[in-house]
Design a protein around this motif. Structure first.
Motif, mmCIF file in Angstrom:
data_model
loop_
_atom_site.group_PDB
_atom_site.id
_atom_site.type_symbol
_atom_site.label_atom_id
_atom_site.label_comp_id
_atom_site.label_asym_id
_atom_site.label_seq_id
_atom_site.Cartn_x
_atom_site.Cartn_y
_atom_site.Cartn_z
ATOM 1 N N MET A 1 1.954 7.256 3.817
ATOM 2 C CA MET A 1 0.748 7.417 3.977
ATOM 3 C C MET A 1 -0.334 7.234 4.124
ATOM 4 O O MET A 1 -1.105 7.377 4.911
ATOM 5 C CB MET A 1 0.438 7.686 1.917
ATOM 6 C CG MET A 1 -1.671 8.095 1.690
ATOM 7 S SD MET A 1 -1.719 8.562 0.099
ATOM 8 C CE MET A 1 0.295 9.470 -0.055
ATOM 9 N N GLY A 2 -0.291 5.352 3.836
ATOM 10 C CA GLY A 2 -1.058 4.933 5.062
ATOM 11 C C GLY A 2 -2.274 4.366 3.607
ATOM 12 O O GLY A 2 -2.720 4.732 2.878
ATOM 13 N N PRO A 3 -3.291 3.920 5.055
ATOM 14 C CA PRO A 3 -4.717 3.216 3.895
ATOM 15 C C PRO A 3 -5.376 4.899 3.924
ATOM 16 O O PRO A 3 -5.200 5.617 4.353
ATOM 17 C CB PRO A 3 -5.533 2.694 5.230
ATOM 18 C CG PRO A 3 -4.602 2.353 5.983
ATOM 19 C CD PRO A 3 -3.479 3.516 6.237
ATOM 20 N N VAL A 4 -5.510 5.169 2.215
ATOM 21 C CA VAL A 4 -6.707 5.935 1.791
ATOM 22 C C VAL A 4 -8.023 5.632 1.206
ATOM 23 O O VAL A 4 -8.277 4.041 0.677
ATOM 24 C CB VAL A 4 -5.622 7.238 0.722
ATOM 25 C CG1 VAL A 4 -5.081 6.563 1.188
ATOM 26 C CG2 VAL A 4 -5.667 5.770 -0.321
ATOM 27 N N ARG A 5 -8.605 6.268 0.633
ATOM 28 C CA ARG A 5 -9.878 6.627 0.497
ATOM 29 C C ARG A 5 -9.438 6.011 -0.675
ATOM 30 O O ARG A 5 -9.230 6.652 -1.927
ATOM 31 C CB ARG A 5 -11.038 7.496 0.808
ATOM 32 C CG ARG A 5 -12.032 6.737 2.599
ATOM 33 C CD ARG A 5 -12.966 8.191 2.029
ATOM 34 N NE ARG A 5 -13.015 9.207 2.098
ATOM 35 C CZ ARG A 5 -13.667 9.705 1.739
ATOM 36 N NH1 ARG A 5 -15.079 9.991 1.905
ATOM 37 N NH2 ARG A 5 -13.280 11.794 0.693
#
Length: 335
Positions: free
Chosen positions: A295-299
């Motif tokens: 997914m990687g970085p998310v807010r």
């Protein structure tokens, strides 16, 4: 007997008898369990109703419905004006009084129809006690938006005042309404009105963003530790999924979208993740873990929104008595 001799419950029973079983049963669907029991008992004890009593009750009900419609269209002042033309001044006053008492027309009606952003500009410079009183009359969704937009140093103070609020004098309510809006001041119910309290602030805090909630709770823990503890016991946040047993977690997960679950777990500890994964099938757990890795970085905002969706599912299932949240204390022990 004249209409004035009947109680509200007796009139309601006569109305339901007059409307017939099909319409009465449809109305019952919108009532609370204790109200249904009370009305059922009253109907059972009503042996006969004269045609005149039926007509009088129907007329009174129609007048109240008409007044409520006018209020929805243009407020109480507008309703009063139209009813006076239709019924005369005395009868119009009587209908408005009954509506205020039986349907609980509450103060600050004009405020509840205002957009939260406009309301914020309207009240943000008021004293925290005044803001607390106004927010107590709003829906939790409206109040949470206003509370979350207040300056941080004011949020905890207002939250504390809502939680500690009990009874407000009608004179105080009138004075606040006079300053904010004159149109309801003359029609405020003269009974002491119960607003606010711990349940009110819990409902509001459950609706605000996590950052605002955290700031308010941290401030209350310093200033009012006992109050903060009482509020926390009644609140539920995503991490409190650990308070659910495995069967309850499995029930919750059936109603949760996998995408929301993946987002919600991005910022949680291993204990929460383990509690969720062990209640998923091995195949689904492996798939979600893989999706989270890629997914990687998310807010953080997206994570919090996903967590709030799942918390909403949990609260709904608790309200429907499909799951039990073990918050601690003897009252919550199920045997």
């Amino acid at each position: 007997m004249s209409m004035d001799d009947y109680t509200g419950t007796q009139k309601a029973a006569i109305l339901l008898i007059t409307l017939g079983p099909e319409k009465a049963s449809a109305i019952f669907q919108h009532l609370k369990e204790d109200e249904i029991e009370e009305l059922t008992l009253e109907i059972a004890n009503t042996r006969s109703v004269s045609p005149q009593d039926k007509e009088d009750v129907l007329n009174e009900f129609y007048q109240v419905c008409l007044a409520q419609q006018y209020i929805a269209e243009g407020g109480i002042g507008y309703a009063k004006e139209l009813l006076e033309k239709a019924l005369g001044q005395d009868r119009a006053q009587g209908v408005i009084a009954k509506l205020t008492a039986s349907l609980q027309v509450r103060p600050f009606e004009f405020v509840r129809k205002t957009e939260p952003s406009q309301l914020l500009n309207f009240i943000q410079d008021e004293h925290p006690q005044t803001i607390a009183m106004i927010l107590s009359y709003l829906s939790a969704s409206q109040a949470s938006l206003v509370l979350g937009a207040l300056p941080p140093d004011k949020q905890a103070d207002v939250a504390k005042r809502i939680a500690m609020m009990d009874r407000t004098s009608p004179d105080v309510i009138k004075e606040v309404e006079r300053v904010l809006e004159k149109k309801l001041a003359s029609l405020v119910n003269q009974d002491y009105t119960i607003v606010g309290g711990v349940d009110a602030i819990v409902e509001i805090l459950n609706s605000v963003d996590r950052g605002t909630e955290k700031h308010i709770m941290e401030s209350l823990e310093i200033e009012e530790p006992e109050l903060a503890d009482e509020i926390r016991k009644k609140m539920f946040v995503f991490e409190d999924i650990l308070l659910l047993d495995d069967r309850a977690i499995q029930r919750v997960l059936r109603d949760v979208d996998n995408a929301d679950l993946e987002l919600a777990m991005k910022s949680t500890g291993e204990d929460v993740q383990n509690a969720i994964f062990r209640n998923l099938s091995k195949r689904l757990a492996a798939m979600i873990k893989e999706d989270m890795d890629f997914m990687g970085p998310v807010r953080m905002k997206d994570v919090e929104e996903a967590q709030q969706k799942i918390v909403g599912v949990i609260r709904k299932l608790e309200d429907q008595a499909e799951i039990v949240i073990s918050r601690g204390g003897g009252d919550d022990i199920v045997v």
